[in-house]
Design a protein around this motif. Sequence first.
Motif, PDB file in Angstrom:
ATOM      1  N   TYR A 203       0.852  -1.186   0.000  1.00 41.82           N
ATOM      2  CA  TYR A 203       0.000   0.000   0.000  1.00 41.82           C
ATOM      3  C   TYR A 203       0.888   1.236   0.000  1.00 41.82           C
ATOM      4  N   ILE A 204       0.468   2.230  -0.763  1.00 41.10           N
ATOM      5  CA  ILE A 204       1.141   3.524  -0.770  1.00 41.10           C
ATOM      6  C   ILE A 204       0.144   4.545  -0.246  1.00 41.10           C
ATOM      7  N   ALA A 205       0.553   5.248   0.802  1.00 43.58           N
ATOM      8  CA  ALA A 205      -0.289   6.288   1.389  1.00 43.58           C
ATOM      9  C   ALA A 205       0.231   7.647   0.928  1.00 43.58           C
ATOM     10  N   LEU A 206      -0.595   8.360   0.170  1.00 47.39           N
ATOM     11  CA  LEU A 206      -0.233   9.685  -0.334  1.00 47.39           C
ATOM     12  C   LEU A 206      -0.770  10.750   0.612  1.00 47.39           C
ATOM     13  N   SER A 207       0.095  11.692   0.978  1.00 48.44           N
ATOM     14  CA  SER A 207      -0.342  12.768   1.870  1.00 48.44           C
ATOM     15  C   SER A 207      -1.412  13.607   1.178  1.00 48.44           C
ATOM     16  N   SER A 208      -2.205  14.301   1.976  1.00 46.37           N
ATOM     17  CA  SER A 208      -3.321  15.074   1.422  1.00 46.37           C
ATOM     18  C   SER A 208      -2.863  16.153   0.454  1.00 46.37           C
TER      19      SER A 208
ATOM     20  N   SER B 214      -0.194  15.757  -1.427  1.00 45.21           N
ATOM     21  CA  SER B 214       0.623  15.006  -2.390  1.00 45.21           C
ATOM     22  C   SER B 214       2.103  15.375  -2.319  1.00 45.21           C
ATOM     23  N   GLY B 215       2.540  15.851  -1.168  1.00 45.36           N
ATOM     24  CA  GLY B 215       3.937  16.234  -0.994  1.00 45.36           C
ATOM     25  C   GLY B 215       4.862  15.057  -0.743  1.00 45.36           C
ATOM     26  N   TYR B 216       4.306  13.938  -0.290  1.00 41.16           N
ATOM     27  CA  TYR B 216       5.124  12.759  -0.010  1.00 41.16           C
ATOM     28  C   TYR B 216       4.235  11.525   0.068  1.00 41.16           C
ATOM     29  N   GLN B 217       4.898  10.375   0.158  1.00 38.30           N
ATOM     30  CA  GLN B 217       4.171   9.123   0.312  1.00 38.30           C
ATOM     31  C   GLN B 217       4.881   8.233   1.315  1.00 38.30           C
ATOM     32  N   ILE B 218       4.099   7.364   1.949  1.00 36.10           N
ATOM     33  CA  ILE B 218       4.606   6.364   2.885  1.00 36.10           C
ATOM     34  C   ILE B 218       4.203   5.006   2.330  1.00 36.10           C
ATOM     35  N   GLU B 219       5.174   4.125   2.179  1.00 39.50           N
ATOM     36  CA  GLU B 219       4.921   2.818   1.579  1.00 39.50           C
ATOM     37  C   GLU B 219       4.921   1.735   2.651  1.00 39.50           C
TER      38      GLU B 219
ATOM     39  N   LEU C 272      13.751   6.624   5.542  1.00 35.88           N
ATOM     40  CA  LEU C 272      13.533   5.670   6.611  1.00 35.88           C
ATOM     41  C   LEU C 272      13.096   4.342   6.032  1.00 35.88           C
ATOM     42  N   VAL C 273      13.609   3.276   6.630  1.00 36.62           N
ATOM     43  CA  VAL C 273      13.097   1.933   6.386  1.00 36.62           C
ATOM     44  C   VAL C 273      12.989   1.291   7.768  1.00 36.62           C
ATOM     45  N   SER C 274      11.804   0.738   8.049  1.00 42.79           N
ATOM     46  CA  SER C 274      11.534   0.184   9.370  1.00 42.79           C
ATOM     47  C   SER C 274      10.818  -1.151   9.208  1.00 42.79           C
ATOM     48  N   ARG C 275      11.321  -2.172   9.905  1.00 40.86           N
ATOM     49  CA  ARG C 275      10.752  -3.512   9.799  1.00 40.86           C
ATOM     50  C   ARG C 275      10.268  -4.008  11.147  1.00 40.86           C
ATOM     51  N   ILE C 276       9.082  -4.602  11.155  1.00 39.62           N
ATOM     52  CA  ILE C 276       8.592  -5.389  12.282  1.00 39.62           C
ATOM     53  C   ILE C 276       8.097  -6.704  11.691  1.00 39.62           C
ATOM     54  N   ASP C 277       8.684  -7.789  12.137  1.00 36.79           N
ATOM     55  CA  ASP C 277       8.360  -9.124  11.622  1.00 36.79           C
ATOM     56  C   ASP C 277       8.413  -9.134  10.095  1.00 36.79           C
ATOM     57  N   ASN C 278       7.307  -9.442   9.439  1.00 40.61           N
ATOM     58  CA  ASN C 278       7.301  -9.569   7.975  1.00 40.61           C
ATOM     59  C   ASN C 278       6.747  -8.327   7.277  1.00 40.61           C
ATOM     60  N   THR C 279       6.729  -7.191   7.972  1.00 40.22           N
ATOM     61  CA  THR C 279       6.239  -5.943   7.381  1.00 40.22           C
ATOM     62  C   THR C 279       7.347  -4.898   7.372  1.00 40.22           C
ATOM     63  N   VAL C 280       7.296  -4.024   6.361  1.00 39.09           N
ATOM     64  CA  VAL C 280       8.301  -2.967   6.232  1.00 39.09           C
ATOM     65  C   VAL C 280       7.597  -1.681   5.834  1.00 39.09           C
ATOM     66  N   ILE C 281       8.015  -0.583   6.460  1.00 44.02           N
ATOM     67  CA  ILE C 281       7.590   0.750   6.046  1.00 44.02           C
ATOM     68  C   ILE C 281       8.807   1.444   5.441  1.00 44.02           C
ATOM     69  N   TYR C 282       8.565   2.090   4.316  1.00 45.41           N
ATOM     70  CA  TYR C 282       9.629   2.747   3.558  1.00 45.41           C
ATOM     71  C   TYR C 282       9.171   4.153   3.221  1.00 45.41           C
ATOM     72  N   LEU C 283      10.077   5.117   3.384  1.00 44.68           N
ATOM     73  CA  LEU C 283       9.781   6.468   2.920  1.00 44.68           C
ATOM     74  C   LEU C 283      11.049   7.213   2.599  1.00 44.68           C
TER      75      LEU C 283
ATOM     76  N   VAL D  10       5.983  12.971   9.347  1.00 41.98           N
ATOM     77  CA  VAL D  10       6.009  11.529   9.113  1.00 41.98           C
ATOM     78  C   VAL D  10       6.448  10.771  10.365  1.00 41.98           C
ATOM     79  N   LYS D  11       7.307  11.369  11.175  1.00 41.72           N
ATOM     80  CA  LYS D  11       7.714  10.715  12.416  1.00 41.72           C
ATOM     81  C   LYS D  11       6.516  10.545  13.352  1.00 41.72           C
ATOM     82  N   GLU D  12       5.626  11.517  13.364  1.00 42.00           N
ATOM     83  CA  GLU D  12       4.409  11.423  14.176  1.00 42.00           C
ATOM     84  C   GLU D  12       3.510  10.295  13.666  1.00 42.00           C
ATOM     85  N   VAL D  13       3.374  10.181  12.354  1.00 42.75           N
ATOM     86  CA  VAL D  13       2.577   9.116  11.757  1.00 42.75           C
ATOM     87  C   VAL D  13       3.191   7.746  12.109  1.00 42.75           C
TER      88      VAL D  13
END
Length: 156
Positions: free
Chosen positions: A62-67, A69-74, A126-137, A147-150
Motif C-alpha cells: 500500500y502507498i499512502a499519499l499525503s493530502s 501530495s507532498g510525499y508518500q509512505i509505503e 527511513l526503512v523500518s521492519r517489524i516481523d514480515n512488514t516494512v515501512i519505507y519512505l 512523518v515521524k508522528e505518523v
Amino acid sequence: MKLKNKVLGILCLIMLLFLTTACGKKVAITSSDFKEKMESRGYTIQDATNQFSDYDYVKQVYIALSSNSGYQIEFYELSNNDNASSFFNNNKSIFEQSKSSNSTETSNSINNTAKYTLTTNGQFKLVSRIDNTVIYLNVSEEYKSEVKEVLKDLGY
C-alpha cells in the motif's frame, strides 16, 4: 549495610532493564490496519501490489499519499520475516549510498525489529521492519516531523 543497599539497587536496575528489553517486542500491523489508519488520517491509499507481481514473496503493498501530495509512505507485507529482513537490508544499503558528509543517521535492531533513518541532502529517508512488514519512505526534510508522528502512531 550501605554496600548491601547499593548491590540490591544495582540488581533491581539490572532486572528492570532486562524486563523492559524482554517486553520490548513490537507487534506488526496488518495491511488492512495500515490502510485504515492512514485513511483515517486523510491519506489517499493506493494498492501497488500488482507492481510487484514478479516477486512471489511480496504479499501486499500500500502507498499512502499525503493530502497535499507532498510525499508518500509505503507499506510492504512480505511472505516471511527472512524476506522482510532482506528487503530491509537492501533498502538500507541503497539509502547508505546516498550519504553526504553532513548526514545524520540512526540504526537499530532489537528482537523482531530493525529501523534505519538517514537525513541527507534535504531528504529524510527511513526503512523500518517489524516481523514480515516494512515501512519505507524517502521524503523532503520539511515533512520529517510530520512523518515521524505518523510512524509513532503506527508503531514503527
